[in-house]
Design a protein around this motif. Sequence first.
Motif, PDB file in Angstrom:
ATOM      1  N   GLU A  21       0.798  -1.221   0.000  1.00  0.00           N
ATOM      2  CA  GLU A  21       0.000   0.000   0.000  1.00  0.00           C
ATOM      3  C   GLU A  21       0.835   1.279   0.000  1.00  0.00           C
ATOM      4  N   ALA A  22       2.157   1.163   0.111  1.00  0.00           N
ATOM      5  CA  ALA A  22       2.998   2.363   0.168  1.00  0.00           C
ATOM      6  C   ALA A  22       4.076   2.343  -0.909  1.00  0.00           C
ATOM      7  N   TYR A  23       4.990   1.386  -0.833  1.00  0.00           N
ATOM      8  CA  TYR A  23       6.125   1.393  -1.754  1.00  0.00           C
ATOM      9  C   TYR A  23       5.701   1.105  -3.197  1.00  0.00           C
ATOM     10  N   VAL A  24       4.886   0.075  -3.401  1.00  0.00           N
ATOM     11  CA  VAL A  24       4.470  -0.283  -4.767  1.00  0.00           C
ATOM     12  C   VAL A  24       3.673   0.839  -5.428  1.00  0.00           C
ATOM     13  N   PRO A  25       2.669   1.448  -4.750  1.00  0.00           N
ATOM     14  CA  PRO A  25       1.976   2.587  -5.377  1.00  0.00           C
ATOM     15  C   PRO A  25       2.921   3.757  -5.686  1.00  0.00           C
ATOM     16  N   PHE A  26       3.899   3.994  -4.816  1.00  0.00           N
ATOM     17  CA  PHE A  26       4.862   5.055  -5.081  1.00  0.00           C
ATOM     18  C   PHE A  26       5.612   4.788  -6.386  1.00  0.00           C
ATOM     19  N   MET A  27       6.068   3.563  -6.553  1.00  0.00           N
ATOM     20  CA  MET A  27       6.770   3.192  -7.795  1.00  0.00           C
ATOM     21  C   MET A  27       5.861   3.355  -9.006  1.00  0.00           C
ATOM     22  N   ARG A  28       4.652   2.854  -8.892  1.00  0.00           N
ATOM     23  CA  ARG A  28       3.719   2.905 -10.010  1.00  0.00           C
ATOM     24  C   ARG A  28       3.318   4.341 -10.334  1.00  0.00           C
ATOM     25  N   ASP A  29       2.940   5.118  -9.324  1.00  0.00           N
ATOM     26  CA  ASP A  29       2.451   6.474  -9.551  1.00  0.00           C
ATOM     27  C   ASP A  29       3.555   7.412 -10.014  1.00  0.00           C
ATOM     28  N   SER A  30       4.801   7.078  -9.696  1.00  0.00           N
ATOM     29  CA  SER A  30       5.925   7.895 -10.153  1.00  0.00           C
ATOM     30  C   SER A  30       6.339   7.549 -11.576  1.00  0.00           C
ATOM     31  N   GLY A  31       5.750   6.497 -12.120  1.00  0.00           N
ATOM     32  CA  GLY A  31       6.103   6.090 -13.469  1.00  0.00           C
ATOM     33  C   GLY A  31       7.426   5.362 -13.550  1.00  0.00           C
ATOM     34  N   LEU A  32       7.917   4.861 -12.413  1.00  0.00           N
ATOM     35  CA  LEU A  32       9.184   4.129 -12.414  1.00  0.00           C
ATOM     36  C   LEU A  32       8.921   2.710 -12.903  1.00  0.00           C
ATOM     37  N   PRO A  33       9.638   2.248 -13.921  1.00  0.00           N
ATOM     38  CA  PRO A  33       9.307   0.979 -14.583  1.00  0.00           C
ATOM     39  C   PRO A  33       9.781  -0.245 -13.813  1.00  0.00           C
ATOM     40  N   ALA A  34       9.121  -1.371 -14.104  1.00  0.00           N
ATOM     41  CA  ALA A  34       9.576  -2.653 -13.578  1.00  0.00           C
ATOM     42  C   ALA A  34      10.821  -3.093 -14.330  1.00  0.00           C
ATOM     43  N   ARG A  35      11.717  -3.743 -13.631  1.00  0.00           N
ATOM     44  CA  ARG A  35      12.953  -4.215 -14.248  1.00  0.00           C
ATOM     45  C   ARG A  35      13.266  -5.616 -13.733  1.00  0.00           C
ATOM     46  N   ALA A  36      13.793  -6.467 -14.625  1.00  0.00           N
ATOM     47  CA  ALA A  36      14.180  -7.824 -14.248  1.00  0.00           C
ATOM     48  C   ALA A  36      15.489  -7.797 -13.468  1.00  0.00           C
ATOM     49  N   TRP A  37      15.600  -8.725 -12.522  1.00  0.00           N
ATOM     50  CA  TRP A  37      16.835  -8.813 -11.740  1.00  0.00           C
ATOM     51  C   TRP A  37      17.972  -9.352 -12.599  1.00  0.00           C
ATOM     52  N   ASP A  38      19.169  -8.823 -12.381  1.00  0.00           N
ATOM     53  CA  ASP A  38      20.353  -9.231 -13.141  1.00  0.00           C
ATOM     54  C   ASP A  38      21.521  -9.351 -12.160  1.00  0.00           C
ATOM     55  N   ASP A  39      21.941 -10.588 -11.869  1.00  0.00           N
ATOM     56  CA  ASP A  39      23.023 -10.813 -10.903  1.00  0.00           C
ATOM     57  C   ASP A  39      24.303 -10.076 -11.290  1.00  0.00           C
ATOM     58  N   GLN A  40      24.670 -10.190 -12.574  1.00  0.00           N
ATOM     59  CA  GLN A  40      25.933  -9.608 -13.029  1.00  0.00           C
ATOM     60  C   GLN A  40      25.899  -8.085 -12.962  1.00  0.00           C
ATOM     61  N   LEU A  41      24.802  -7.517 -13.409  1.00  0.00           N
ATOM     62  CA  LEU A  41      24.670  -6.059 -13.388  1.00  0.00           C
ATOM     63  C   LEU A  41      24.717  -5.531 -11.958  1.00  0.00           C
ATOM     64  N   MET A  42      23.999  -6.214 -11.043  1.00  0.00           N
ATOM     65  CA  MET A  42      23.858  -5.717  -9.689  1.00  0.00           C
ATOM     66  C   MET A  42      25.020  -6.090  -8.777  1.00  0.00           C
ATOM     67  N   GLY A  43      25.782  -7.104  -9.165  1.00  0.00           N
ATOM     68  CA  GLY A  43      26.873  -7.540  -8.305  1.00  0.00           C
ATOM     69  C   GLY A  43      26.387  -8.209  -7.043  1.00  0.00           C
ATOM     70  N   MET A  44      25.144  -8.685  -7.054  1.00  0.00           N
ATOM     71  CA  MET A  44      24.538  -9.407  -5.929  1.00  0.00           C
ATOM     72  C   MET A  44      23.783 -10.597  -6.500  1.00  0.00           C
ATOM     73  N   VAL A  45      23.960 -11.754  -5.903  1.00  0.00           N
ATOM     74  CA  VAL A  45      23.298 -12.964  -6.391  1.00  0.00           C
ATOM     75  C   VAL A  45      21.978 -13.145  -5.666  1.00  0.00           C
ATOM     76  N   GLN A  46      20.909 -13.163  -6.426  1.00  0.00           N
ATOM     77  CA  GLN A  46      19.587 -13.390  -5.843  1.00  0.00           C
ATOM     78  C   GLN A  46      19.472 -14.859  -5.440  1.00  0.00           C
ATOM     79  N   PRO A  47      19.083 -15.169  -4.201  1.00  0.00           N
ATOM     80  CA  PRO A  47      18.978 -16.571  -3.775  1.00  0.00           C
ATOM     81  C   PRO A  47      18.087 -17.379  -4.707  1.00  0.00           C
TER      82      PRO A  47
END
Length: 271
Positions: free
Chosen positions: A164-190
């Motif tokens: 009810e807070a973070y997701v609407p903020f992302m959506r209402d701000s027009g910030l797009p969804a993005r796929a996770w990328d281990d190499q790009l982020m330098g963090m391995v998603q479990p």
Amino acid sequence: MILRRIIAHFRKQEWTAIGIDFLIVVVGVFLGIQVSNWNAAAADRRAESAYLSQLQGDLQRIEGEVRDQIEFEQFQGRLVGAVYDLIQRDRTADRSRRIGVALSQLTQRRTLRTESPTFVDLQSSGNLEIISDPELRAEIISYFFYTRRLEAVIDKNNIYFVDEAYVPFMRDSGLPARAWDDQLMGMVQPERWRTTGAFRDEVYAGPLFQSRSALLANAPNAPSWAPVVTQLTWRAHVAAVNESTAQRLLEATSALEARIARHLGDDPAPR
């Protein structure tokens, strides 16, 4: 045969023999009842052992679920720190993409459920009384009431702060969804909570998700960095609270599992 003998002794007024026969009957009935009680008690102990062994298996699965929850919340909490560092200090070419991937990943949350088919069966069948140790029985009942309360805490945090807070903020701000990328982020998603599959890969390989454009410049209602950082603080807060709550649940689960093991004789040493 005993009855015929008693009648015959009675007709002959052989009172001593009658008393002996009567005593034999009484002792026989008593022994029969005792054997029946012993058999019933032995059956109850076997059933108790089977139930508690099954409950141990349920608790081990619950423990795995709780550990996954802890790992998830720790990953999300650390990711908040990483994206804040990107906002504050990073000036590399991939900065915008990495921020976008991180902000999108933080929309995810994990629902924790500690289900025990064995406990449900014990409750619905009225077999809780088969657990001979009243203290252990009370601990088992209390544990599952306690888990429901902790699950409710995590659920409420996720609904209020994420859904009810973070997701609407992302959506209402027009910030797009993005796929996770281990190499790009330098963090391995479990791996345990990574979404996989051919269709997923097909969707994320499309141009919509491969855009390298600036994150905020193209967002219709793009906020300044200050509101983003504010949202990140709350996202980190809920991850930290959920992780702490899951740690409490892990401790309670391990304690009950050890208590049952001691009762069954698998682990005589107290913890």
